[in-house]
Design a protein around this motif. Structure first.
Motif, PDB file in Angstrom:
ATOM      1  N   ARG A  97      -1.037  -1.137  -0.455  1.00 38.17           N
ATOM      2  CA  ARG A  97      -1.847  -1.827  -1.709  1.00 38.17           C
ATOM      3  C   ARG A  97      -3.413  -1.431  -1.907  1.00 38.17           C
ATOM      4  N   ALA A  98      -3.883  -1.352  -0.487  1.00 40.12           N
ATOM      5  CA  ALA A  98      -5.217  -1.318  -0.511  1.00 40.12           C
ATOM      6  C   ALA A  98      -5.755   0.292  -1.054  1.00 40.12           C
ATOM      7  N   GLY A  99      -4.799   1.180  -0.916  1.00 37.11           N
ATOM      8  CA  GLY A  99      -5.232   2.322  -1.375  1.00 37.11           C
ATOM      9  C   GLY A  99      -4.776   2.990  -2.712  1.00 37.11           C
ATOM     10  N   THR A 100      -4.117   2.262  -3.408  1.00 35.02           N
ATOM     11  CA  THR A 100      -3.734   2.740  -4.621  1.00 35.02           C
ATOM     12  C   THR A 100      -3.376   1.548  -5.588  1.00 35.02           C
ATOM     13  N   SER A 101      -2.905   2.109  -6.878  1.00 37.69           N
ATOM     14  CA  SER A 101      -2.624   0.679  -7.772  1.00 37.69           C
ATOM     15  C   SER A 101      -1.374   0.247  -7.678  1.00 37.69           C
ATOM     16  N   PRO A 102      -0.914  -0.922  -8.393  1.00 39.51           N
ATOM     17  CA  PRO A 102       0.216  -1.420  -8.149  1.00 39.51           C
ATOM     18  C   PRO A 102       1.423  -0.585  -8.696  1.00 39.51           C
ATOM     19  N   GLU A 103       1.063   0.227  -9.784  1.00 37.73           N
ATOM     20  CA  GLU A 103       2.050   1.196 -10.053  1.00 37.73           C
ATOM     21  C   GLU A 103       2.263   2.239  -8.995  1.00 37.73           C
ATOM     22  N   GLY A 104       1.196   2.761  -8.836  1.00 32.01           N
ATOM     23  CA  GLY A 104       1.336   3.898  -7.621  1.00 32.01           C
ATOM     24  C   GLY A 104       1.995   3.476  -6.218  1.00 32.01           C
ATOM     25  N   CYS A 105       1.621   1.984  -5.951  1.00 29.94           N
ATOM     26  CA  CYS A 105       2.328   1.474  -4.773  1.00 29.94           C
ATOM     27  C   CYS A 105       3.745   1.672  -4.831  1.00 29.94           C
ATOM     28  N   GLU A 115       8.968  -7.584  -1.721  1.00 33.62           N
ATOM     29  CA  GLU A 115       9.229  -8.051  -3.175  1.00 33.62           C
ATOM     30  C   GLU A 115       7.909  -7.623  -4.068  1.00 33.62           C
ATOM     31  N   ASP A 116       6.751  -7.767  -3.441  1.00 36.59           N
ATOM     32  CA  ASP A 116       5.647  -7.331  -4.138  1.00 36.59           C
ATOM     33  C   ASP A 116       5.555  -5.954  -4.416  1.00 36.59           C
ATOM     34  N   LEU A 117       5.956  -5.092  -3.517  1.00 37.46           N
ATOM     35  CA  LEU A 117       6.015  -3.671  -3.754  1.00 37.46           C
ATOM     36  C   LEU A 117       6.814  -3.263  -4.616  1.00 37.46           C
ATOM     37  N   LEU A 118       7.935  -4.131  -4.896  1.00 34.22           N
ATOM     38  CA  LEU A 118       8.931  -3.542  -6.081  1.00 34.22           C
ATOM     39  C   LEU A 118       8.861  -4.342  -7.278  1.00 34.22           C
ATOM     40  N   LYS A 119       7.743  -4.985  -7.472  1.00 35.54           N
ATOM     41  CA  LYS A 119       7.457  -5.640  -8.830  1.00 35.54           C
ATOM     42  C   LYS A 119       6.787  -4.762  -9.914  1.00 35.54           C
TER      43      LYS A 119
END
Length: 389
Positions: free
Chosen positions: A305-313, A385-389
């Protein structure tokens, strides 16, 4: 002892049975079955002649219409916590409104059958249910003792042979979950295992265990295939855990492996799982609720999360899952993702950088593999779950 009257009444013998009273009491447990045809009083309880769980078959031959003696008998049976009465008669004329009200009030079942069914046939059917349950309880205790670390090899073999004297030299355990297709299927299933040479079936209520045996590994594998098909004939929505094969004195190890494999199958959402000592997911499974696993998940997801946007994550995480599924093959991963191979390489290298592992490929593959395997186990973990939202 856990044979309910409702379960017994599912047998085809009782297809045309009627509940004259106490229908809400079919949950009662049947401990034994007996006969009465004449009056008796409360003293039979004190003398131990009747006991909780007794189920009676009767034609009420010694009673007259509107008899107070019959009302008193039902009061005694209710007070003695009996499980019910099966009335065999042309017409249930002796069961008057007063008796019906008493039995309804106390949830005491009166089952009515026409008189073309013999007492012996009814008693034999009920006794088979009771015998199956008693045998199952005894075998559960034997299996618990087998799985006790204090038992010797000879003791384990003796206990196995006390459950089935035809047990083979090689053994395999199958632990499974499933819903019986019908109550009748349950009776037929239990009856089937009473006659299976060399095999043992135990219903642990939470799950079910089958100990398969044969005299060589090949015969055992064939036997397993047959057993899979048999389970499918009687159960729906099954989940199976299967052990490796062992000499029979290692039965405790087989049972332990089957239980672990079943837990793994449930965690991964698959219908069957064989015990695999080289499985990383299986290795991580006992650690799933540990502080170390929680810290690992949190650190891994935080780095992404720290190195990219939510979409990129989400994109990187999806690529990682496919990459691990394809055993690190970039070409196969690209085909599954419908991306160019260089795109997949770029994303994997990007994750290496975010994890600060670009110069430590061994550690990177360990971390990525562990993350994906933990996700299979912890599908509802908020970090993943946060990664998949």
């Amino acid at each position: 002892m856990n044979v309910s009257l409702h379960y017994i009444l599912e047998n085809p013998l009782f297809e045309h049975a009627q509940l004259l009273a106490g229908a809400d009491g079919c949950f009662r447990t049947v401990e034994r079955v007996s006969v009465f045809d004449s009056p008796f009083g409360m003293d039979v309880i004190e003398q131990g002649i009747i006991a909780p769980g007794d189920f009676f078959v009767t034609g009420l031959l010694q009673f007259s219409a509107d008899s107070d003696a019959l009302f008193e008998v039902f009061r005694v049976l209710i007070a003695g916590q009996c499980s019910g009465v099966c009335l065999i008669a042309q017409q249930p004329v002796l069961i008057n409104d007063r008796i019906r009200a008493l039995c309804d009030q106390n949830h005491f079942p009166i089952v009515y059958l026409s008189d073309d069914i013999a007492y012996a046939q009814i008693m034999d059917t009920i006794n088979r249910y009771i015998a199956i349950e008693n045998l199952n309880l005894i075998n559960q205790l034997r299996l618990d003792k087998i799985c006790n670390d204090q038992t010797t090899a000879s003791e384990r073999i003796h206990l196995l042979e006390s459950m089935n004297r035809q047990i083979g030299s090689q053994i395999m355990a199958v632990c499974f979950l499933g819903r019986l297709q019908s109550q009748l299927a349950g009776f037929e299933w239990n009856t089937l295992w009473l006659s299976r040479a060399g095999d043992i079936y135990i219903d642990e209520h939470q799950s079910r265990i089958i100990l398969l045996s044969a005299d060589d590994a090949h015969a055992l594998r064939v036997h397993l295939d047959v057993t899979r098909n048999t389970i499918a004939q009687y159960f729906e929505q099954t989940v199976l855990g299967i052990s490796r094969s062992y000499p029979r004195h290692w039965v405790a190890k087989a049972v332990q492996e089957a239980r672990i494999a079943l837990d793994m199958a449930c965690a991964e959402g698959v219908s069957e799982q064989s015990y695999d000592p080289l499985s990383i997911t299986q290795l991580l499974f006992p650690l799933r609720n540990s502080r170390e696993a929680q810290d690992f998940c949190a650190a891994f997801t935080h780095a992404l999360r720290a190195g990219t946007s939510p979409e990129g994550c989400r994109e990187l995480w999806n690529t990682l899952q496919v990459f691990v599924h394809c055993t690190g093959d970039f070409k196969k991963s690209a085909q599954m993702l419908r991306q160019h191979e260089n795109t997949v390489r770029y994303r994997i290298n990007r994750v290496k950088t975010l994890l600060n592992m670009e110069h430590d490929p061994i550690r990177f593959y360990e971390a990525v593999g562990a993350a994906v395997h933990l996700h299979q186990i912890l599908r509802r973990d908020p970090e993943f779950e946060d990664l998949l939202k």
